[in-house]
Design an enzyme around this catalytic site. Structure first.
Site, PDB file in Angstrom:
ATOM      1  N   ASP A 190     -64.437  -5.633  24.332  1.00 46.12           N
ATOM      2  CA  ASP A 190     -63.743  -4.492  24.948  1.00 46.12           C
ATOM      3  C   ASP A 190     -64.456  -4.096  26.240  1.00 46.12           C
ATOM      4  OD1 ASP A 190     -62.027  -2.340  25.241  1.00 46.12           O
ATOM      5  OD2 ASP A 190     -62.944  -1.129  23.674  1.00 46.12           O
ATOM      6  N   ARG A 216     -48.862  -1.048  35.596  1.00 43.37           N
ATOM      7  CA  ARG A 216     -50.201  -0.542  35.214  1.00 43.37           C
ATOM      8  C   ARG A 216     -50.880  -1.447  34.186  1.00 43.37           C
ATOM      9  NH1 ARG A 216     -48.800   4.490  32.535  1.00 43.37           N
ATOM     10  NH2 ARG A 216     -51.036   4.551  32.115  1.00 43.37           N
ATOM     11  N   LYS A 217     -50.235  -2.538  33.828  1.00 41.13           N
ATOM     12  CA  LYS A 217     -50.771  -3.391  32.751  1.00 41.13           C
ATOM     13  C   LYS A 217     -51.669  -4.491  33.327  1.00 41.13           C
ATOM     14  CE  LYS A 217     -46.656  -4.298  31.044  1.00 41.13           C
ATOM     15  NZ  LYS A 217     -45.595  -4.730  30.114  1.00 41.13           N
TER      16      LYS A 217
HETATM   17  C1  LIG Z   1     -65.082   3.254  42.251  1.00 39.97           C
HETATM   18  C2  LIG Z   1     -64.453   3.617  40.909  1.00 39.97           C
HETATM   19  C3  LIG Z   1     -64.861   2.734  39.846  1.00 39.97           C
HETATM   20  C4  LIG Z   1     -64.189   3.010  38.512  1.00 39.97           C
HETATM   21  C5  LIG Z   1     -64.748   2.125  37.489  1.00 39.97           C
HETATM   22  C6  LIG Z   1     -63.898   2.009  36.276  1.00 39.97           C
HETATM   23  C7  LIG Z   1     -64.368   0.860  35.483  1.00 39.97           C
HETATM   24  C8  LIG Z   1     -63.616   0.714  34.192  1.00 39.97           C
HETATM   25  C9  LIG Z   1     -64.464   0.081  33.173  1.00 39.97           C
HETATM   26  C10 LIG Z   1     -63.928   0.430  31.839  1.00 39.97           C
HETATM   27  C11 LIG Z   1     -64.717  -0.184  30.705  1.00 39.97           C
HETATM   28  C12 LIG Z   1     -64.247   0.463  29.474  1.00 39.97           C
HETATM   29  C13 LIG Z   1     -64.510  -0.326  28.253  1.00 39.97           C
HETATM   30  C14 LIG Z   1     -64.076   0.415  27.043  1.00 39.97           C
HETATM   31  C15 LIG Z   1     -62.614   0.836  27.146  1.00 39.97           C
HETATM   32  C16 LIG Z   1     -62.175   1.632  25.996  1.00 39.97           C
HETATM   33  O1  LIG Z   1     -62.604   1.452  24.891  1.00 39.97           O
HETATM   34  S1  LIG Z   1     -60.958   2.833  26.279  1.00 39.97           S
HETATM   35  C17 LIG Z   1     -60.824   3.635  24.689  1.00 39.97           C
HETATM   36  C18 LIG Z   1     -59.800   3.038  23.796  1.00 39.97           C
HETATM   37  N1  LIG Z   1     -58.454   3.204  24.320  1.00 39.97           N
HETATM   38  C19 LIG Z   1     -57.844   4.407  24.340  1.00 39.97           C
HETATM   39  O2  LIG Z   1     -58.376   5.439  24.005  1.00 39.97           O
HETATM   40  C20 LIG Z   1     -56.451   4.417  24.863  1.00 39.97           C
HETATM   41  C21 LIG Z   1     -55.554   5.313  23.985  1.00 39.97           C
HETATM   42  N2  LIG Z   1     -54.160   5.131  24.397  1.00 39.97           N
HETATM   43  C22 LIG Z   1     -53.636   5.830  25.407  1.00 39.97           C
HETATM   44  O3  LIG Z   1     -54.260   6.726  25.976  1.00 39.97           O
HETATM   45  C23 LIG Z   1     -52.237   5.471  25.842  1.00 39.97           C
HETATM   46  O4  LIG Z   1     -51.563   4.817  24.808  1.00 39.97           O
HETATM   47  C24 LIG Z   1     -52.276   4.514  27.096  1.00 39.97           C
HETATM   48  C25 LIG Z   1     -53.020   3.204  26.802  1.00 39.97           C
HETATM   49  C26 LIG Z   1     -52.920   5.226  28.299  1.00 39.97           C
HETATM   50  C27 LIG Z   1     -50.840   4.141  27.445  1.00 39.97           C
HETATM   51  O5  LIG Z   1     -50.060   5.313  27.494  1.00 39.97           O
HETATM   52  P1  LIG Z   1     -49.189   5.668  28.803  1.00 39.97           P
HETATM   53  O6  LIG Z   1     -50.075   5.882  29.963  1.00 39.97           O
HETATM   54  O7  LIG Z   1     -48.274   6.792  28.413  1.00 39.97           O
HETATM   55  O8  LIG Z   1     -48.410   4.324  29.064  1.00 39.97           O
HETATM   56  P2  LIG Z   1     -46.908   3.949  28.770  1.00 39.97           P
HETATM   57  O9  LIG Z   1     -46.077   4.541  29.884  1.00 39.97           O
HETATM   58  O10 LIG Z   1     -46.516   4.244  27.355  1.00 39.97           O
HETATM   59  O11 LIG Z   1     -46.946   2.370  28.923  1.00 39.97           O
HETATM   60  C28 LIG Z   1     -47.178   1.746  30.171  1.00 39.97           C
HETATM   61  C29 LIG Z   1     -46.924   0.265  29.946  1.00 39.97           C
HETATM   62  O12 LIG Z   1     -47.920  -0.253  29.054  1.00 39.97           O
HETATM   63  C30 LIG Z   1     -47.319  -0.805  27.873  1.00 39.97           C
HETATM   64  N3  LIG Z   1     -48.198  -0.488  26.752  1.00 39.97           N
HETATM   65  C31 LIG Z   1     -48.797   0.696  26.479  1.00 39.97           C
HETATM   66  N4  LIG Z   1     -49.564   0.589  25.377  1.00 39.97           N
HETATM   67  C32 LIG Z   1     -49.440  -0.691  24.951  1.00 39.97           C
HETATM   68  C33 LIG Z   1     -49.998  -1.421  23.859  1.00 39.97           C
HETATM   69  N5  LIG Z   1     -50.858  -0.853  22.999  1.00 39.97           N
HETATM   70  N6  LIG Z   1     -49.655  -2.714  23.708  1.00 39.97           N
HETATM   71  C34 LIG Z   1     -48.811  -3.313  24.597  1.00 39.97           C
HETATM   72  N7  LIG Z   1     -48.259  -2.664  25.662  1.00 39.97           N
HETATM   73  C35 LIG Z   1     -48.581  -1.375  25.822  1.00 39.97           C
HETATM   74  C36 LIG Z   1     -45.955  -0.118  27.784  1.00 39.97           C
HETATM   75  O13 LIG Z   1     -45.030  -0.926  27.052  1.00 39.97           O
HETATM   76  C37 LIG Z   1     -45.581  -0.019  29.265  1.00 39.97           C
HETATM   77  O14 LIG Z   1     -45.163  -1.284  29.712  1.00 39.97           O
HETATM   78  P3  LIG Z   1     -44.069  -1.472  30.912  1.00 39.97           P
HETATM   79  O15 LIG Z   1     -42.930  -0.530  30.594  1.00 39.97           O
HETATM   80  O16 LIG Z   1     -44.751  -1.158  32.211  1.00 39.97           O
HETATM   81  O17 LIG Z   1     -43.697  -2.922  30.818  1.00 39.97           O
END
Ligand SMILES: CCCCCCCCCCCCCCCC(=O)SCCNC(=O)CCNC(=O)[C@H](O)C(C)(C)COP(=O)(O)OP(=O)(O)OC[C@H]1O[C@@H](n2cnc3c(N)ncnc32)[C@H](O)[C@@H]1OP(=O)(O)O
Length: 179
Positions: free
Chosen positions: A78, A123-124
């Protein structure tokens, strides 16, 4: 995977191949240096859109007798696949993650993970990774586990409702990494 995927460019801000990547969040269980119970993974930029990560398999990560817990291995995938998304310059969260556990991984091993973005649509972000044992009694070129993951780009405000649950004062808030 959809067939209309595109690949992002490698941005100028990304470190040269071999350069260290910063932790994305100091409290992160996978990589944070302000998380004493965590896994302290480290990451480097690779060629193109590839990143690599390292994990030393501590005794406390034991699942079956003498081997890594599958959940710990999943955390590592992850993390490294999320770090591959750092080329996008903004935060992502994991939507879906699937792991193939191909070989037992003894405690004390050092694992190297290689991960990349395979393509994006809207966004995927579709990612994949594989792991090899690079130090330890069973070290070699064999792929010991593989993973595919779907990450979703998010706005930094995604985490705002959780702010009250953060423990202590973070030194590297998510989305403001030092890249
Ligand atoms: C200079 C700056 C540097 C920044 C530097 C950043 C660095 C970055 C490093 C990060 C490193 C992190 C490493 C640990 C990462 C965690 O462990 S994150 C923690 C675990 N995950 C979570 O907590 C996420 C919980 N789930 C959620 O919050 C929401 O379900 C999500 C994932 C945000 C999606 O919800 P949403 O934004 O309402 O999205 P939604 O409109 O429903 O779906 C958008 C699209 O995705 C698809 N989709 C959504 N969920 C799924 C699914 N589970 N399966 C398949 N398709 C899906 C939908 O079908 C839709 O597809 P299209 O219609 O575009 O074809």
């Amino acid at each position: 995977m959809p067939d209309d995927l595109t690949l992002p460019p490698r941005p100028d801000f990304f470190p040269a191949p071999g350069g260290a990547l910063p932790q994305h969040w100091s409290k992160c269980f996978g990589c944070g240096d302000d998380q004493p119970a965590g896994m302290a993974m480290t990451f480097t930029a690779g060629e193109g859109l590839e990143v690599s990560g390292r994990l030393t398999v501590a005794q406390r990560y034991q699942g079956g007798p003498g081997v890594i817990h599958g959940g710990i291995l999943s955390v590592a995938f992850d993390e490294v696949q999320g770090m591959a998304c750092m080329v996008l310059g903004g935060p992502v969260v994991t939507g879906h993650l699937e792991i193939d556990f191909a070989r037992p991984i003894p405690l004390g091993s050092v694992l190297e993970f290689r991960a990349r973005i395979d393509g994006m649509v809207r966004r995927k972000v579709y990612t994949s990774a594989e792991a090899r044992i690079v130090e330890g009694p069973t070290a070699g070129d064999t792929v010991v586990a593989t993973s595919r993951g779907l990450f979703l780009t998010i706005k930094p405000e995604h985490f705002a409702p959780m702010a009250d649950f953060v423990d202590g004062v973070p030194v590297s808030p998510f989305g403001t990494s030092s890249l």
